[in-house]
Motif scaffolding. Structure first.
Motif, PDB file in Angstrom:
ATOM      1  N   UNK A  63       1.263  -0.805   0.250  1.00  0.00           N
ATOM      2  CA  UNK A  63      -0.204   0.029   0.237  1.00  0.00           C
ATOM      3  C   UNK A  63       0.777   1.489   0.484  1.00  0.00           C
ATOM      4  N   UNK A  64       2.575   1.360   0.769  1.00  0.00           N
ATOM      5  CA  UNK A  64       2.899   2.207   0.868  1.00  0.00           C
ATOM      6  C   UNK A  64       3.489   2.759   0.132  1.00  0.00           C
ATOM      7  N   UNK A  90      -1.880   2.525   6.774  1.00  0.00           N
ATOM      8  CA  UNK A  90      -3.295   1.528   8.380  1.00  0.00           C
ATOM      9  C   UNK A  90      -2.544   1.529   8.666  1.00  0.00           C
ATOM     10  N   UNK A  91      -1.103   0.559   8.014  1.00  0.00           N
ATOM     11  CA  UNK A  91      -0.594   0.271   9.111  1.00  0.00           C
ATOM     12  C   UNK A  91       1.298  -0.808   9.134  1.00  0.00           C
ATOM     13  N   UNK A  92       1.503  -0.068  10.079  1.00  0.00           N
ATOM     14  CA  UNK A  92       3.184   0.041  10.596  1.00  0.00           C
ATOM     15  C   UNK A  92       4.128  -0.631   8.916  1.00  0.00           C
ATOM     16  N   UNK A  93       4.766   0.569   8.586  1.00  0.00           N
ATOM     17  CA  UNK A  93       4.911   0.315   7.688  1.00  0.00           C
ATOM     18  C   UNK A  93       6.077  -1.183   8.256  1.00  0.00           C
ATOM     19  N   UNK A  94       6.016  -1.967   6.825  1.00  0.00           N
ATOM     20  CA  UNK A  94       7.119  -3.183   6.491  1.00  0.00           C
ATOM     21  C   UNK A  94       8.517  -2.328   6.149  1.00  0.00           C
ATOM     22  N   UNK A  95       9.835  -3.121   6.100  1.00  0.00           N
ATOM     23  CA  UNK A  95      11.023  -2.804   6.456  1.00  0.00           C
ATOM     24  C   UNK A  95      11.155  -2.415   4.212  1.00  0.00           C
ATOM     25  N   UNK A  96      10.262  -3.217   3.465  1.00  0.00           N
ATOM     26  CA  UNK A  96      10.439  -3.016   2.168  1.00  0.00           C
ATOM     27  C   UNK A  96       9.637  -1.118   2.566  1.00  0.00           C
ATOM     28  N   UNK A  97       8.746  -0.865   2.868  1.00  0.00           N
ATOM     29  CA  UNK A  97       7.833  -0.196   2.825  1.00  0.00           C
ATOM     30  C   UNK A  97       8.431   1.650   3.960  1.00  0.00           C
ATOM     31  N   UNK A  99      12.178   1.582   3.766  1.00  0.00           N
ATOM     32  CA  UNK A  99      12.689   2.044   3.341  1.00  0.00           C
ATOM     33  C   UNK A  99      12.260   2.993   1.825  1.00  0.00           C
ATOM     34  N   UNK A 100      10.925   2.645   1.665  1.00  0.00           N
ATOM     35  CA  UNK A 100      10.483   3.544   0.204  1.00  0.00           C
ATOM     36  C   UNK A 100      10.480   4.469   0.678  1.00  0.00           C
ATOM     37  N   UNK A 101       9.766   5.088   1.998  1.00  0.00           N
ATOM     38  CA  UNK A 101       9.047   6.273   2.836  1.00  0.00           C
ATOM     39  C   UNK A 101      10.572   7.100   2.954  1.00  0.00           C
ATOM     40  N   UNK A 102      12.072   6.586   3.369  1.00  0.00           N
ATOM     41  CA  UNK A 102      12.990   6.932   3.835  1.00  0.00           C
ATOM     42  C   UNK A 102      13.528   7.025   2.516  1.00  0.00           C
ATOM     43  N   UNK A 103      13.995   6.825   1.406  1.00  0.00           N
ATOM     44  CA  UNK A 103      14.526   7.176   0.043  1.00  0.00           C
ATOM     45  C   UNK A 103      13.688   8.075  -1.068  1.00  0.00           C
ATOM     46  N   UNK A 104      12.114   8.343  -0.605  1.00  0.00           N
ATOM     47  CA  UNK A 104      11.214   8.923  -0.903  1.00  0.00           C
ATOM     48  C   UNK A 104      11.870  10.669   0.139  1.00  0.00           C
ATOM     49  N   UNK A 105      12.138  10.341   0.824  1.00  0.00           N
ATOM     50  CA  UNK A 105      12.129  11.751   1.627  1.00  0.00           C
ATOM     51  C   UNK A 105      10.964  12.275   2.252  1.00  0.00           C
ATOM     52  N   UNK A 160      17.390  10.291  12.152  1.00  0.00           N
ATOM     53  CA  UNK A 160      17.502  11.673  11.553  1.00  0.00           C
ATOM     54  C   UNK A 160      16.874  11.630   9.888  1.00  0.00           C
ATOM     55  N   UNK A 161      16.342  10.457   9.610  1.00  0.00           N
ATOM     56  CA  UNK A 161      14.776  10.331   8.340  1.00  0.00           C
ATOM     57  C   UNK A 161      13.828  11.009   8.885  1.00  0.00           C
TER      58      UNK A 161
END
Length: 212
Positions: A63-64, A90-97, A99-105, A160-161
């Motif tokens: 979803x994320x 809606x749900x606490x993001x998994x490791x993939x998500x 990382x995706x949120x982090x890389x997206x800024x 820091x992210x």
């Protein structure tokens, strides 16, 4: 703009109920999981976009991640900077998500259901298992018992992210009738997800999603 916990909750829960859940119901009917996300403008809490799980198209389209992909598909002049956005899952993001949120800024993460909810209520244990099996490595610098390792947090919710905060924490910021009313809204949404989860669980045996 600094928003109160009540204002954030109203935006998150209304969007979940009115927009994410109907879209998720369609996804679940086609074999997808129940996870969804939305991106809001910090300036006025309007929704930039929202999405739900689309793992039947690709196992990476959680979803994320699907929400982030659609966010970046928007014309640049219609897409705010991620630093000017609030990310809701809606749900606490998994490791993939994560990382995706982090890389997206994005500099924040807000979520409704915890990993424990996902494992116990939704019978989807993969988020915790992957973090424990792949990332939770015993320390090489100090002696660490198995008990100490098991008690170590799965990830750093303030770094820091970004900073991560759950809906339950936001609800706990409230008091009196306002808190009671918001708890009721949360419970109503959770019941809708319980219903969607039942549909998914009944059909997931027919799925070819690697981690169903």
């Amino acid at each position: 703009m600094s928003w109160t916990s009540a204002q954030l909750l109203e935006a998150f829960l209304t969007t979940t109920s009115d927009q994410i859940i109907p879209l998720t119901a369609k996804g679940v009917s086609s074999g997808c999981k129940v996870f969804g996300a939305a991106i809001f403008r910090k300036s006025d809490l309007t929704v930039v976009n929202f999405a739900t799980n689309d793992e039947t198209s690709s196992p990476l389209l959680h979803g994320e991640i699907n929400c982030i992909q659609q966010f970046y598909a928007l014309p640049k002049d219609q897409r705010p900077s991620t630093k000017d956005c609030i990310f809701f899952s809606t749900h606490e993001p998994c490791s993939l998500c994560l990382s995706g949120i982090t890389w997206s800024g994005f500099d924040n993460i807000n979520f409704l259901f915890t990993y424990e909810d996902t494992k116990d209520t939704f019978n989807i244990p993969h988020d915790i298992k992957i973090l424990e099996e792949v990332f939770k490595v015993p320390s090489v610098n100090i002696s660490e018992s198995s008990a100490e390792l098991s008690e170590r947090p799965l990830y750093n919710k303030s770094n820091s992210f970004w900073k991560a905060k759950s809906v339950s924490e936001l609800v706990n910021d409230l008091s009196g009738q306002e808190q009671i009313d918001m708890q009721q809204k949360v419970q109503e949404i959770k019941q809708k997800y319980n219903d969607l989860s039942s549909v998914y669980q009944d059909s997931k045996e027919d799925s070819d999603i690697p981690l169903s």
